[in-house]
Write an enzyme that holds these catalytic residues in place. Structure first.
Site, short mmCIF file in Angstrom:
data_model
loop_
_atom_site.label_atom_id
_atom_site.label_comp_id
_atom_site.label_asym_id
_atom_site.label_seq_id
_atom_site.Cartn_x
_atom_site.Cartn_y
_atom_site.Cartn_z
N ASN A 1 0.82 -1.23 -0.11
CA ASN A 1 -0.01 -0.09 0.07
C ASN A 1 0.74 1.48 0.02
O ASN A 1 1.81 1.34 0.66
CB ASN A 1 -1.10 -0.10 1.12
CG ASN A 1 -0.42 -0.06 2.48
OD1 ASN A 1 0.74 -0.78 2.70
ND2 ASN A 1 -0.91 0.58 3.55
N CYS B 1 -4.49 0.67 -1.99
CA CYS B 1 -4.28 -0.46 -1.41
C CYS B 1 -3.03 -1.38 -2.13
O CYS B 1 -2.94 -1.18 -3.37
CB CYS B 1 -5.40 -1.35 -1.44
SG CYS B 1 -6.78 -0.64 -0.57
N GLU C 1 -3.33 -4.44 -2.79
CA GLU C 1 -3.80 -5.67 -3.83
C GLU C 1 -3.93 -4.86 -5.09
O GLU C 1 -3.86 -5.42 -6.17
CB GLU C 1 -5.40 -5.92 -3.20
CG GLU C 1 -5.29 -7.01 -1.94
CD GLU C 1 -5.36 -5.99 -0.70
OE1 GLU C 1 -4.92 -4.68 -0.88
OE2 GLU C 1 -5.90 -6.40 0.18
N CYS D 1 -10.33 -5.01 0.69
CA CYS D 1 -11.39 -4.00 1.13
C CYS D 1 -12.34 -4.22 -0.31
O CYS D 1 -12.11 -4.86 -1.13
CB CYS D 1 -11.17 -2.64 0.98
SG CYS D 1 -10.39 -1.72 -0.65
N CYS E 1 -10.92 -3.31 -3.88
CA CYS E 1 -10.06 -4.36 -4.22
C CYS E 1 -10.97 -5.64 -4.68
O CYS E 1 -10.41 -6.19 -5.60
CB CYS E 1 -9.15 -4.72 -3.30
SG CYS E 1 -8.02 -3.36 -3.07
N1 THU Z 1 -5.24 -1.34 2.77
C1 THU Z 1 -4.51 -2.27 1.82
O1 THU Z 1 -3.77 -1.75 1.31
N2 THU Z 1 -5.21 -3.30 1.68
C2 THU Z 1 -6.61 -3.89 2.23
O2 THU Z 1 -6.93 -4.85 2.20
C3 THU Z 1 -7.11 -2.98 3.34
C4 THU Z 1 -6.54 -1.62 3.65
C5 THU Z 1 -4.32 -0.09 3.12
C6 THU Z 1 -4.95 1.10 2.74
C7 THU Z 1 -4.54 2.10 3.73
O3 THU Z 1 -3.11 2.49 3.19
C8 THU Z 1 -4.32 1.17 4.84
O4 THU Z 1 -4.26 -0.04 4.76
C9 THU Z 1 -5.15 1.36 5.98
O5 THU Z 1 -6.60 1.38 5.82
#
Ligand code: THU
Length: 171
Positions: free
Chosen positions: A61, A72, A74, A111, A114
C-alpha cells in the site's frame, strides 16, 4: 423465495500447512509489506499476485497526504501485473499486513474496491483466482473471487460499448 449464499474457505493454523506454492506466495506478500508507505495509518499491507506462468508480482500500500490518492496493496499489485502481462491470467493473490513490523494477529481481507477489481481480473483471465489471507494466528484460502464478492457488479454491456478507441482487444 429465500435464497442463501454459502461461502467456502479453508483455514490453517500456520502457513507451513499450505501447499508449497501457496506458502511461497504468502511469504512474498509478507515480504512486500516492507515496501509499504503508510505514514498515516501505520498499517503496512503486502500483496503478491501469481500469474499463470508462475511469475510472482508483489506490491504494498502507498498512502498520500491527500488520503484518497493512496492505493491498497492489492490493487497496486493487480494493476501492475495486468500492465506487465495484459494477456496472461492471474491465478492467485496473497495478502498480509504488518503493524510495528509484526504480521497482524487477525487476517487482513481485501477492501470492497479491491474485491471489485479482483472480480474483473478473474473475469478478464477466465480462470479462478485463489485468495490467500495471512495472519499471525491463521491462514485462510478462498478458491475464487465469487466467494469473496457475491453479487459483483459485472453488468455493463461490454461488447456494445466497446468502440474502436475503447482499449485493447479484450476491451
Ligand atoms: N489497505 C490495503 O492496502 N489493503 C487492504 O486490504 C486494506 C487496507 C491499506 C489502505 C491504507 O493504506 C491502509 O491499509 C489503512 O487502511
Amino acid at each position: 423465495m429465500e435464497r442463501n449464499f454459502t461461502i467456502r474457505y479453508k483455514e490453517f493454523a500456520s502457513s507451513s500447512l499450505l501447499q508449497p506454492e501457496e506458502k511461497r506466495l504468502l511469504d512474498a506478500a509478507i515480504e512486500a509489506a516492507d515496501g509499504s508507505y503508510a505514514p498515516y495509518s501505520h498499517f503496512n499491507v503486502g500483496a503478491a499476485v501469481e500469474m499463470e506462468n508462475g511469475e510472482i508480482i508483489s506490491s504494498a500500500n502507498q498512502e498520500n497526504a491527500a488520503y484518497p490518492s493512496g492505493l491498497c496493496a492489492e490493487r497496486s499489485a493487480l494493476f501492475y501485473a495486468h500492465s506487465k502481462y495484459p494477456d496472461k491470467a492471474i491465478v492467485a493473490i496473497a495478502v498480509a499486513a504488518k503493524c510495528n513490523g509484526k504480521v497482524t494477529e487477525r487476517p487482513t481481507y481485501p477492501c470492497g474496491a479491491c474485491r471489485q477489481v479482483l472480480q474483473e481480473s478473474q473475469q478478464r483471465g477466465g480462470k479462478k483466482i485463489k485468495i490467500i489471507i495471512g495472519s499471525a494466528t491463521k491462514v485462510q484460502v478462498i478458491d475464487s473471487v465469487s466467494q469473496l464478492l457475491p453479487f459483483a457488479f459485472d453488468n455493463l454491456p461490454r461488447e456494445e460499448n466497446a468502440g474502436p478507441e475503447s482499449g485493447n482487444k479484450k476491451g
